[in-house]
Structure formats: C-alpha cells, structure tokens
Design a protein around this motif. Structure first.
Motif, mmCIF file in Angstrom:
data_model
loop_
_atom_site.group_PDB
_atom_site.id
_atom_site.type_symbol
_atom_site.label_atom_id
_atom_site.label_comp_id
_atom_site.label_asym_id
_atom_site.label_seq_id
_atom_site.Cartn_x
_atom_site.Cartn_y
_atom_site.Cartn_z
ATOM 1 N N ARG A 1 0.831 -1.201 0.000
ATOM 2 C CA ARG A 1 0.000 0.000 0.000
ATOM 3 C C ARG A 1 0.868 1.253 0.000
ATOM 4 N NH1 ARG A 1 -1.882 3.334 4.062
ATOM 5 N NH2 ARG A 1 -3.878 4.381 3.627
ATOM 6 N N ASP A 2 1.923 1.253 0.802
ATOM 7 C CA ASP A 2 2.788 2.439 0.897
ATOM 8 C C ASP A 2 3.493 2.722 -0.427
ATOM 9 O OD1 ASP A 2 2.067 2.841 3.499
ATOM 10 O OD2 ASP A 2 3.839 1.895 4.366
ATOM 11 N N GLU A 3 3.898 1.674 -1.126
ATOM 12 C CA GLU A 3 4.552 1.872 -2.423
ATOM 13 C C GLU A 3 3.595 2.497 -3.428
ATOM 14 O OE1 GLU A 3 7.867 -1.594 -3.010
ATOM 15 O OE2 GLU A 3 5.787 -2.256 -2.845
ATOM 16 N N VAL A 4 2.342 2.021 -3.430
ATOM 17 C CA VAL A 4 1.348 2.577 -4.346
ATOM 18 C C VAL A 4 1.066 4.034 -4.008
ATOM 19 C CG1 VAL A 4 -1.044 2.427 -5.138
ATOM 20 C CG2 VAL A 4 0.297 0.332 -4.809
ATOM 21 N N LEU A 5 0.885 4.326 -2.720
ATOM 22 C CA LEU A 5 0.605 5.702 -2.299
ATOM 23 C C LEU A 5 1.777 6.625 -2.628
ATOM 24 C CD1 LEU A 5 -1.168 5.180 1.154
ATOM 25 C CD2 LEU A 5 -2.189 5.562 -1.096
ATOM 26 N N ASP A 6 2.992 6.106 -2.523
ATOM 27 C CA ASP A 6 4.166 6.913 -2.878
ATOM 28 C C ASP A 6 4.162 7.260 -4.366
ATOM 29 O OD1 ASP A 6 6.929 8.008 -2.334
ATOM 30 O OD2 ASP A 6 7.447 6.443 -3.793
ATOM 31 N N CYS A 7 3.797 6.296 -5.206
ATOM 32 C CA CYS A 7 3.708 6.569 -6.644
ATOM 33 C C CYS A 7 2.612 7.588 -6.934
ATOM 34 C CB CYS A 7 3.437 5.273 -7.405
ATOM 35 S SG CYS A 7 4.886 4.240 -7.663
ATOM 36 N N VAL A 8 1.480 7.466 -6.261
ATOM 37 C CA VAL A 8 0.386 8.422 -6.465
ATOM 38 C C VAL A 8 0.827 9.815 -6.056
ATOM 39 C CG1 VAL A 8 -1.945 9.072 -5.738
ATOM 40 C CG2 VAL A 8 -1.408 6.677 -6.213
ATOM 41 N N GLU A 9 1.577 9.915 -4.973
ATOM 42 C CA GLU A 9 2.092 11.220 -4.541
ATOM 43 C C GLU A 9 3.010 11.814 -5.597
ATOM 44 O OE1 GLU A 9 2.756 14.539 -2.201
ATOM 45 O OE2 GLU A 9 1.308 12.905 -1.875
ATOM 46 N N ARG A 10 3.851 10.971 -6.207
ATOM 47 C CA ARG A 10 4.798 11.458 -7.211
ATOM 48 C C ARG A 10 4.127 11.806 -8.541
ATOM 49 N NH1 ARG A 10 8.411 7.574 -8.533
ATOM 50 N NH2 ARG A 10 7.661 5.914 -7.168
ATOM 51 N N LEU A 11 2.856 11.406 -8.708
ATOM 52 C CA LEU A 11 2.131 11.819 -9.912
ATOM 53 C C LEU A 11 1.911 13.327 -9.950
ATOM 54 C CD1 LEU A 11 -0.648 9.070 -10.224
ATOM 55 C CD2 LEU A 11 1.434 9.297 -11.601
ATOM 56 N N GLY A 12 2.036 13.974 -8.785
ATOM 57 C CA GLY A 12 1.883 15.426 -8.729
ATOM 58 C C GLY A 12 3.203 16.169 -8.662
ATOM 59 N N ALA A 13 4.317 15.486 -8.925
ATOM 60 C CA ALA A 13 5.636 16.118 -8.856
ATOM 61 C C ALA A 13 5.802 17.172 -9.946
ATOM 62 C CB ALA A 13 6.733 15.054 -8.981
ATOM 63 N N SER A 14 6.658 18.129 -9.687
ATOM 64 C CA SER A 14 6.877 19.211 -10.653
ATOM 65 C C SER A 14 7.685 18.741 -11.860
ATOM 66 C CB SER A 14 7.597 20.377 -9.970
ATOM 67 O OG SER A 14 8.823 19.941 -9.402
ATOM 68 N N ARG A 15 8.538 17.748 -11.653
ATOM 69 C CA ARG A 15 9.381 17.259 -12.749
ATOM 70 C C ARG A 15 8.651 16.183 -13.552
ATOM 71 N NH1 ARG A 15 14.838 15.343 -10.226
ATOM 72 N NH2 ARG A 15 15.141 14.736 -12.423
ATOM 73 N N ARG A 16 8.671 16.365 -14.858
ATOM 74 C CA ARG A 16 7.971 15.425 -15.738
ATOM 75 C C ARG A 16 8.548 14.026 -15.617
ATOM 76 N NH1 ARG A 16 8.469 13.184 -20.704
ATOM 77 N NH2 ARG A 16 6.533 12.850 -21.912
ATOM 78 N N SER A 17 9.856 13.904 -15.480
ATOM 79 C CA SER A 17 10.493 12.587 -15.406
ATOM 80 C C SER A 17 10.020 11.814 -14.176
ATOM 81 C CB SER A 17 12.019 12.750 -15.379
ATOM 82 O OG SER A 17 12.423 13.508 -14.250
ATOM 83 N N VAL A 18 9.774 12.523 -13.073
ATOM 84 C CA VAL A 18 9.299 11.871 -11.849
ATOM 85 C C VAL A 18 7.865 11.378 -12.045
ATOM 86 C CG1 VAL A 18 8.760 12.213 -9.400
ATOM 87 C CG2 VAL A 18 10.830 13.228 -10.380
ATOM 88 N N ARG A 19 7.049 12.230 -12.661
ATOM 89 C CA ARG A 19 5.655 11.840 -12.918
ATOM 90 C C ARG A 19 5.605 10.635 -13.860
ATOM 91 N NH1 ARG A 19 5.165 17.479 -13.949
ATOM 92 N NH2 ARG A 19 4.747 17.022 -16.153
ATOM 93 N N PHE A 20 6.426 10.652 -14.897
ATOM 94 C CA PHE A 20 6.445 9.575 -15.878
ATOM 95 C C PHE A 20 6.878 8.264 -15.223
ATOM 96 C CE2 PHE A 20 8.749 6.995 -19.018
ATOM 97 C CZ PHE A 20 7.757 6.817 -19.968
ATOM 98 N N ALA A 21 7.908 8.327 -14.384
ATOM 99 C CA ALA A 21 8.401 7.115 -13.715
ATOM 100 C C ALA A 21 7.338 6.532 -12.783
ATOM 101 C CB ALA A 21 9.673 7.430 -12.937
ATOM 102 N N ALA A 22 6.582 7.392 -12.089
ATOM 103 C CA ALA A 22 5.534 6.915 -11.180
ATOM 104 C C ALA A 22 4.411 6.248 -11.970
ATOM 105 C CB ALA A 22 4.997 8.082 -10.357
ATOM 106 N N SER A 23 4.003 6.861 -13.076
ATOM 107 C CA SER A 23 2.952 6.265 -13.916
ATOM 108 C C SER A 23 3.397 4.914 -14.467
ATOM 109 C CB SER A 23 2.615 7.202 -15.077
ATOM 110 O OG SER A 23 2.086 8.415 -14.631
#
Length: 286
Positions: A160-182
């Motif tokens: 659950r924590d790993e999934v929530l961490d990825c969801v949090e990174r979907l709102g990151a300012s850097r496109r590369s971070v958002r892309f990696a989380a998706s």
C-alpha cells in the motif's frame, strides 16, 4: 440480440455483438420484451420480464451503465442494483419499512454483502446473462485462485505504501518523476486497483486525479474475466478477503494474513468456528 461480458467484476454489453430492434413474447404466464438501440456503435438495452412471482427490469445505457429493478409481489420486497460507468456499485433492498443499502467496487462485493437477497432477486437473470454461470460459482473459482496466488512465493507483493508513494509522485513538478511513477503503477498492473480505488480523490490535486484516471483506464481489461484475472485484481483487496473469510479454513486465513501483512493492509480476524456452529445448530432447532 445482445451478449454480456464480466469485466473486472462488472457487467457490460459486448459492444460488437448486438442487433438493433425490438422483440416481445407472452406465453405460459411469462411476459418478456427487449429493445436494443445503438449510437455510434455503442449499444443500449431495455429488458422487461414479468411473471406471477417477479417483475424485473434491466437497462444498460451506453454498454456499461447498468440498472436492475426487481419486485416480488408475494412479499412486496423491492431491490435495485445500480452500476455506473465508474465508481461503486450499489444494491438497495426494501422489505416493508426496512431498507438495506450496500456498495462495493464489483458485483462480487455486492453478492458477498447480501448473498441471499441478491440470489433471490437477480440469481436467475445473472445466470442467463453469464451463459449459465452464477456469481456464486465465479466467486468460488476466484477464491480458489486467490489462495493459489498467496501460496505462490513468486507473487508480486505490491505494498500500500509503495502505491501511495507513486500516487504522490504523480503530482511532482518534474515530468520525469511523474512519468516514472505512472510507469511503475502500470507495471504492477491490476493488483494496484483496489488500493488506488480507496484513495480519496478530494485529497489529490486535479493533475494527480487526471493521471490516476488515465492509469485506471489503461489498466482496464478488454476481455472476459477469468478466475485468475479476478484473483489478480482482488488479491490486494482486504475488503474482499474479509467478505469471504467465513468460507476459508484457518490455514487459508493465515495465508491471507501473511500476504495482507506483507503489503501493509488490515489482517483478517479468524472466525470462531465453535460459536458459528452453535448458532447454526440453534437456528436448525428452531
């Protein structure tokens, strides 16, 4: 005139396999009518069945929005099943002045919440829609597949924590971070669905919600469910595990708890078999 599919535990029309038109039949005390329409190749259907035992109406709009209404004249019981295109499925049963309401992400959750009422109002029609298979049978096969998966050491345990961490990174300012989380959420696949479906959309930004919806659409199956595909989607769903716990052995509950604990979800309580047996015995005596 139409065929149905079970996709991710929800009913929808098999869009390419439909024929527009209307038909009705009235014989042997059974009246049926069906009307099928389509817009841009997406079918809708309205079906009515009336007997001296039940009055039932089934409507599907744009292939996925399902509504079933059932009325039993002998008892006066009414039931309504509503399945929107997205969001929870709801089941409402009115018995005299009493009204029970249930909701869940799939029809399996609804059936587990009120198995007797569901089978009474919708058992026959669902068996017809699913070419002779009942939800009870599908649930049993899915449960067996879930047990096989948690016994398998190769099962990917998405926490659950790993999934929530990825969801949090979907709102990151850097496109590369958002892309990696998706990319990571998509790589994990359908086991993340029960976890992301429980996230409160009001706690996320518009950007996160848009990306979550896009990921959810990309994870959606396009083929009929199998016990294995349903099990893969539900193996991380603590609510579903809890709903089927009474039918599991103590060893199976321990296996489920090992898995749920490993991914950070609430464990199941082991049912008191002796108390349940006493209750069944007393019910039988009465």
């Amino acid at each position: 005139m139409v065929r149905f599919q079970l996709i991710e535990g929800r009913l929808q029309l098999d869009a390419p396999r439909h024929r527009k038109g209307s038909q009705s039949l009235d014989q042997n005390g059974i009246y049926e009518s069906i009307t099928v329409t389509a817009s841009r190749g997406i079918p809708s259907v309205h079906y009515v069945c009336q007997t001296d035992k039940q009055q039932l109406t089934l409507s599907v709009a744009e292939a996925t929005k399902l509504r079933i209404e059932s009325y039993l004249p002998e008892t006066g019981d009414r039931a309504v099943l509503e399945q929107p295109e997205s969001g929870p499925v709801t089941w409402t049963v009115a018995r005299g002045d009493l009204k029970d309401e249930y909701e869940g992400p799939t029809l399996l959750h609804i059936h587990q919440a009120d198995p007797v009422g569901f089978r009474l109002h919708c058992g026959v029609i669902f068996k017809c829609l699913m070419q002779g298979r009942s939800l009870r049978q599908i649930e049993a096969e899915t449960t067996a597949a879930m047990i096989r998966q948690v016994q398998n050491d190769d099962l990917i345990a998405v926490s659950r924590d790993e999934v929530l961490d990825c969801v949090e990174r979907l709102g990151a300012s850097r496109r590369s971070v958002r892309f990696a989380a998706s990319k990571q959420l998509l790589r994990w696949g359908t086991p993340v669905i029960p976890i992301i479906d429980l996230i409160d959309a009001n706690q996320l930004s518009c950007e996160q919600n848009d990306r979550m919806q896009s990921i959810r659409r990309r994870l959606k199956r396009v083929e009929n469910d199998t016990p294995e595909s349903l099990a893969t989607m539900l193996v991380n769903d603590s609510r579903h595990w809890q709903s089927i716990a009474r039918g599991l052995s103590d060893d199976q509950i321990r296996l489920a708890n090992q898995h749920l604990g490993r991914i950070g979800l609430e464990r199941l309580a082991i049912p008191n078999r002796r108390i349940e047996q006493i209750a069944r015995d007393e019910s039988g005596l009465r």
